[in-house]
Structure formats: C-alpha cells, structure tokens
Design a protein around this motif. Structure first.
Motif, PDB file in Angstrom:
ATOM      1  N   ASN A 402       1.160  -5.511  -1.276  1.00 37.34           N
ATOM      2  CA  ASN A 402      -0.071  -4.751  -1.487  1.00 37.34           C
ATOM      3  C   ASN A 402      -0.682  -4.358  -0.152  1.00 37.34           C
ATOM      4  O   ASN A 402      -0.413  -4.969   0.893  1.00 37.34           O
ATOM      5  CB  ASN A 402      -1.081  -5.573  -2.296  1.00 37.34           C
ATOM      6  CG  ASN A 402      -0.594  -5.842  -3.707  1.00 37.34           C
ATOM      7  OD1 ASN A 402      -0.307  -4.918  -4.445  1.00 37.34           O
ATOM      8  ND2 ASN A 402      -0.489  -7.117  -4.065  1.00 37.34           N
ATOM      9  N   ASP A 403      -1.549  -3.337  -0.202  1.00 38.36           N
ATOM     10  CA  ASP A 403      -2.281  -2.876   0.987  1.00 38.36           C
ATOM     11  C   ASP A 403      -1.338  -2.602   2.164  1.00 38.36           C
ATOM     12  O   ASP A 403      -1.581  -3.005   3.298  1.00 38.36           O
ATOM     13  CB  ASP A 403      -3.339  -3.918   1.410  1.00 38.36           C
ATOM     14  CG  ASP A 403      -4.391  -4.121   0.341  1.00 38.36           C
ATOM     15  OD1 ASP A 403      -4.734  -3.135  -0.330  1.00 38.36           O
ATOM     16  OD2 ASP A 403      -4.867  -5.255   0.193  1.00 38.36           O
ATOM     17  N   CYS A 404      -0.252  -1.918   1.877  1.00 36.18           N
ATOM     18  CA  CYS A 404       0.720  -1.601   2.930  1.00 36.18           C
ATOM     19  C   CYS A 404       0.143  -0.548   3.866  1.00 36.18           C
ATOM     20  O   CYS A 404      -0.433   0.446   3.425  1.00 36.18           O
ATOM     21  CB  CYS A 404       2.020  -1.096   2.319  1.00 36.18           C
ATOM     22  SG  CYS A 404       2.814  -2.294   1.225  1.00 36.18           S
ATOM     23  N   SER A 405       0.315  -0.748   5.145  1.00 31.98           N
ATOM     24  CA  SER A 405      -0.225   0.176   6.149  1.00 31.98           C
ATOM     25  C   SER A 405       0.806   1.243   6.475  1.00 31.98           C
ATOM     26  O   SER A 405       1.395   1.271   7.541  1.00 31.98           O
ATOM     27  CB  SER A 405      -0.623  -0.596   7.406  1.00 31.98           C
ATOM     28  OG  SER A 405       0.480  -1.331   7.908  1.00 31.98           O
ATOM     29  N   PHE A 406       1.046   2.152   5.487  1.00 29.98           N
ATOM     30  CA  PHE A 406       1.962   3.260   5.727  1.00 29.98           C
ATOM     31  C   PHE A 406       1.343   4.217   6.737  1.00 29.98           C
ATOM     32  O   PHE A 406       0.155   4.517   6.676  1.00 29.98           O
ATOM     33  CB  PHE A 406       2.239   4.021   4.432  1.00 29.98           C
ATOM     34  CG  PHE A 406       2.833   3.160   3.339  1.00 29.98           C
ATOM     35  CD1 PHE A 406       3.847   2.254   3.629  1.00 29.98           C
ATOM     36  CD2 PHE A 406       2.381   3.247   2.039  1.00 29.98           C
ATOM     37  CE1 PHE A 406       4.391   1.473   2.631  1.00 29.98           C
ATOM     38  CE2 PHE A 406       2.921   2.474   1.038  1.00 29.98           C
ATOM     39  CZ  PHE A 406       3.923   1.569   1.329  1.00 29.98           C
ATOM     40  N   SER A 407       2.148   4.735   7.649  1.00 33.66           N
ATOM     41  CA  SER A 407       1.692   5.771   8.575  1.00 33.66           C
ATOM     42  C   SER A 407       2.894   6.608   8.956  1.00 33.66           C
ATOM     43  O   SER A 407       3.942   6.077   9.321  1.00 33.66           O
ATOM     44  CB  SER A 407       1.052   5.158   9.820  1.00 33.66           C
ATOM     45  OG  SER A 407       1.967   4.350  10.511  1.00 33.66           O
ATOM     46  N   GLY A 408       2.764   7.925   8.838  1.00 29.09           N
ATOM     47  CA  GLY A 408       3.917   8.779   9.064  1.00 29.09           C
ATOM     48  C   GLY A 408       4.887   8.675   7.909  1.00 29.09           C
ATOM     49  O   GLY A 408       4.531   8.306   6.784  1.00 29.09           O
ATOM     50  N   GLU A 409       6.149   9.000   8.167  1.00 28.44           N
ATOM     51  CA  GLU A 409       7.159   8.965   7.112  1.00 28.44           C
ATOM     52  C   GLU A 409       7.657   7.539   6.891  1.00 28.44           C
ATOM     53  O   GLU A 409       7.728   6.742   7.813  1.00 28.44           O
ATOM     54  CB  GLU A 409       8.335   9.873   7.482  1.00 28.44           C
ATOM     55  CG  GLU A 409       8.032  11.360   7.343  1.00 28.44           C
ATOM     56  CD  GLU A 409       9.287  12.205   7.478  1.00 28.44           C
ATOM     57  OE1 GLU A 409       9.693  12.819   6.482  1.00 28.44           O
ATOM     58  OE2 GLU A 409       9.848  12.242   8.590  1.00 28.44           O
TER      59      GLU A 409
END
Length: 434
Positions: A402-409
């Motif tokens: 949960n609450d994954c810090s996706f950034s970019g691809e």
C-alpha cells in the motif's frame, strides 16, 4: 639604627644593597657581603673572572658565589614577623618590606604599596596613584559591572518572553492546522465511504444478472486441490473488473527488455521467457543493464491506470516477481525492496512459502500458502497506489503493498537465480479471466 627600631634594623639587614629590596636567592661572596644572585650577576656582567664587591670594593672571584641558606631562613622569619605585627596592630595596613603605611596603589601590579616601594626599582617605571583614588575607581567599576549585569539580564528576560509568545502562537497555529487536517480527513473518508456504498450497490445490481453476464469467466484449471473461497473469488474478480472498467491492460502478454537483462539471463526468441545460466554472455554494458543482480525488466512501462499480468515461476526457487521504477539502480548490488524502488514477492526455495520483500520496515514476513504457487498474478493500481500479488495455483492473495511511491514509469520486474527454473510471462493472469 638597631637601638631605635629593632624591626627596622632587621628589615635593613634583609635588604639587598643593590636592588634595595628583600633578598631573592641570597648568595655570599669572598668578602662576606650578601646580594641577590641575579643582582650581583647583572652587576658583574661583562667583567673578567676577578671583580670587586659593590659594597666594599674588595677584589673577589666571580665564581665563588655560595648560597646563604641561613640568610634565606632569616628572610622567612622577617616576613612572618611583619605579618604578625600587622595583625597585632589592627589599624592602618603597612608594607611588609618597609613597615610604612600602604598609601599608594600600583596599577601595573594591582597591589597597594608604600612610599618607599614607590621609589624602589621594582615600581619606578609603574603607574602609581593614591590608594583612595584607586578605591574610588574600583567602586565605580563595580557599579558599572552591576549595571551591565542587570541590563543584560533584563535583555535576556525580554528575549525569553518574546520566544514564549512566538512558541505559543506557533502552537496555536499548529492546533488549528491539525483541526483542519482532521476535518479534511473526515470529509475524505466520508466521500470514500459514499463511493464504496455506490460500488456495493452497483455490485449488488450486477449480482441480480445472469452469472455469465456478470463475471464472464471460464474455468481454466480443473486440477486445483482445494476450491477458491467466495471471498477470494470476489476479491480476484473485483480487481480484474476494475482493470477492465478503467480500460487497463488485463492479461496482456508482456515481453522482456533485452537491454536491461543481466548477462547470465537467457531470453527466448519471443522474449516471453527467461532462464538463468552460470556462464555470462558477452553483452554490451549499457547503462540500463543490470550487472550484478540477476534481474530483467519488461518492455512496456506504465504511468497510470490499472494493469495485471501473469508469470509462470515453476515449482523450484529461487525467483522474485513484481514491479520496479524505471529509475531503479542497475549497477552494483541492490536489495529488491520499496526503498530501492522495487515492490516484489520472492521464493527462496522454502516449501509452500512466499515472502514479501519489504526492506527494513519488516511489514510482512513469509506467507504460508496451501500449495506452492507455480504461477503468480501481479496487479498494479496507480489510483490506489497498490501492488497486489495472487497465487494462481489456489487463487489466494499473497501480499499487497500500500501507499507505493510510484514516480515516472513503472515496469514489470523479474529476478531468477536457479538454472532449473524458467520464468515465463503468461496471458492468463488468474484462474479466472475477464
């Protein structure tokens, strides 16, 4: 002189004829006269071995300087007697050396002196003022120090009071901000509850329709050892339904990116499967290629929406499956955890055991499953910032980040270090497909 004032006579005998002060390290020469060692040495400086006595002018040898210990002891007794006389007098303070009143103050030595001391060589070049004047200046200086200390304490008190006001104001502002955040969270949670209620109503309405229209599912495997529970089935179907609703990729067959593949990974011609070999291939060392960790990424990256795909992992370890940021470290050793930009599950070879790789946070340990999964389904959701893993073998959920810090691809991530295992991207993400 002795009959007039024995104490003065004794003081006279304890005085060096050269410096007119008390003997310091007294020495006796051949003629019997005594001098300070430093005084007689300075007086004879530059002379030959034979010199004259400064007092009687008799010729003596310079090297015959003998310490006069008896005179040194007498000097100590004279000083003690002077102190005793001053103590017994109880009146005006007098000079220890000259028995004269201390009426002057030497500013260089910061000590009271008498008129005889003022005329001696010791204080000849010093600034001397009357002792009453020095006392007045000392009192003025004391008053100045007192006022300065009072002033500085007042300034310090004002500073502390100002800091207290500022901190109290900041605390009040913080309380208001906390209250605002609480109200915003209540509103947000209320909206989420409302949306969930709408979703429940929508699902209840769909449940009234024929099963083929609602689920549109078909049974893939009839060899499951235990049936999927209703809760697990609904959870799996809802995820896939959300992916389809948001027009994400469902079960789309990914391909592997050759430029990121570790030199010990062998990709198939269609780039849908990979296996590990001990011999390293002679491949260009591109910046995007993993050179230490035996990993490879998928060709297609995602920046939004919901997506899921399946991976056949076989029944032997060791492997890891998940997603990774495009910016993940490629060179040197890495740990496949969220801190490194990787969200994955792995099997290190233990029987019926899969572990979520969560780094130092230790969110989750080994996940015990009824049957060791040979196929994993990966669900990636940007709206919920989640990555969820299912075992296709028995349909059970393995783990959710949960609450994954996706950034970019974000790209599919694969790791293999067992040459007996061939990992393959499959088109059927679960036992049920939409």
């Amino acid at each position: 002189m002795a009959s007039e004032n024995p104490m003065a006579s004794l003081q006279y005998e304890a005085t060096c004829p050269i410096c007119l002060g008390d003997f310091k390290d007294p020495v006796i020469i051949d003629c019997g006269h005594n001098f300070c060692r430093a005084c007689i040495a300075q007086c004879w400086e530059g002379s030959s071995t034979a010199a004259t006595c400064p007092q009687c002018r008799e010729t003596v040898q310079q090297r015959n300087l003998r310490p006069n210990r008896q005179l040194a002891n007498v000097l100590k007794i004279v000083k003690q007697l002077n102190l005793q006389v001053m103590k017994d007098a109880g009146g005006e303070r007098v000079c220890v050396e000259h028995q004269e009143p201390l009426k002057l103050f030497c500013e260089e030595d910061q000590t009271p002196i008498c008129l005889v001391c003022d005329r001696s060589r010791t204080h000849k070049a010093h600034t001397v003022v009357p002792i009453e004047e020095a006392a007045q200046e000392y009192k003025k200086f004391q008053e100045y120090l007192r006022q300065k200390i009072v002033s500085e304490f007042q300034q310090l008190r004002q500073f502390l009071e100002e800091q207290e006001r500022l901190l109290l104001a900041q605390l009040e502002k913080l309380d208001k901000e906390i209250g605002k955040i609480q109200n915003e969270n209540i509103t947000k949670f209320s909206e989420q509850i409302s949306r969930l209620s709408e979703l429940i109503s929508e699902l209840e309405g769909k449940c009234q329709k024929p099963a083929s229209e609602f689920l549109q599912v078909r049974l893939i495997s009839t060899k499951r050892r235990c049936p999927m529970s209703l809760r697990t089935r609904l959870q799996s179907v809802i995820v896939l339904w959300q992916v389809k609703r948001d027009k994400g990729t469902v079960g789309k067959v990914q391909t592997l990116e050759n430029s990121s593949s570790h030199p010990q990974l062998i990709l198939s011609e269609d780039r849908k499967s990979v296996r590990w070999e001990e011999t390293r291939q002679d491949l260009p060392n591109h910046p995007e290629r993993f050179d230490t960790e035996i990993c490879v990424l998928g060709c297609e990256g995602f920046t939004s929406g919901r997506h899921c795909w399946g991976v056949e992992v076989g029944n032997r370890g060791s492997w890891a499956v998940g997603v990774a940021r495009e910016s993940v470290k490629r060179k040197g050793g890495i740990s496949p955890n969220p801190e490194q930009g990787i969200w994955a599950v792995e099997d290190s070879g233990l029987w019926v055991c899969v572990r979520a790789i969560t780094g130092q946070k230790h969110i989750h340990g080994p996940v015990m499953v009824q049957e060791k999964p040979e196929k994993i389904r990966v669900n990636l959701s940007f709206p919920e910032r989640q990555v969820t893993f299912f075992s296709v073998t028995d349909g059970s959920p393995l783990f959710t980040f949960n609450d994954c810090s996706f950034s970019g691809e974000v790209y599919p991530f694969f790791k293999s270090s067992n040459k007996e295992t061939t990992m393959r991207i499959c088109s059927a993400p679960s036992s049920y497909s939409v």
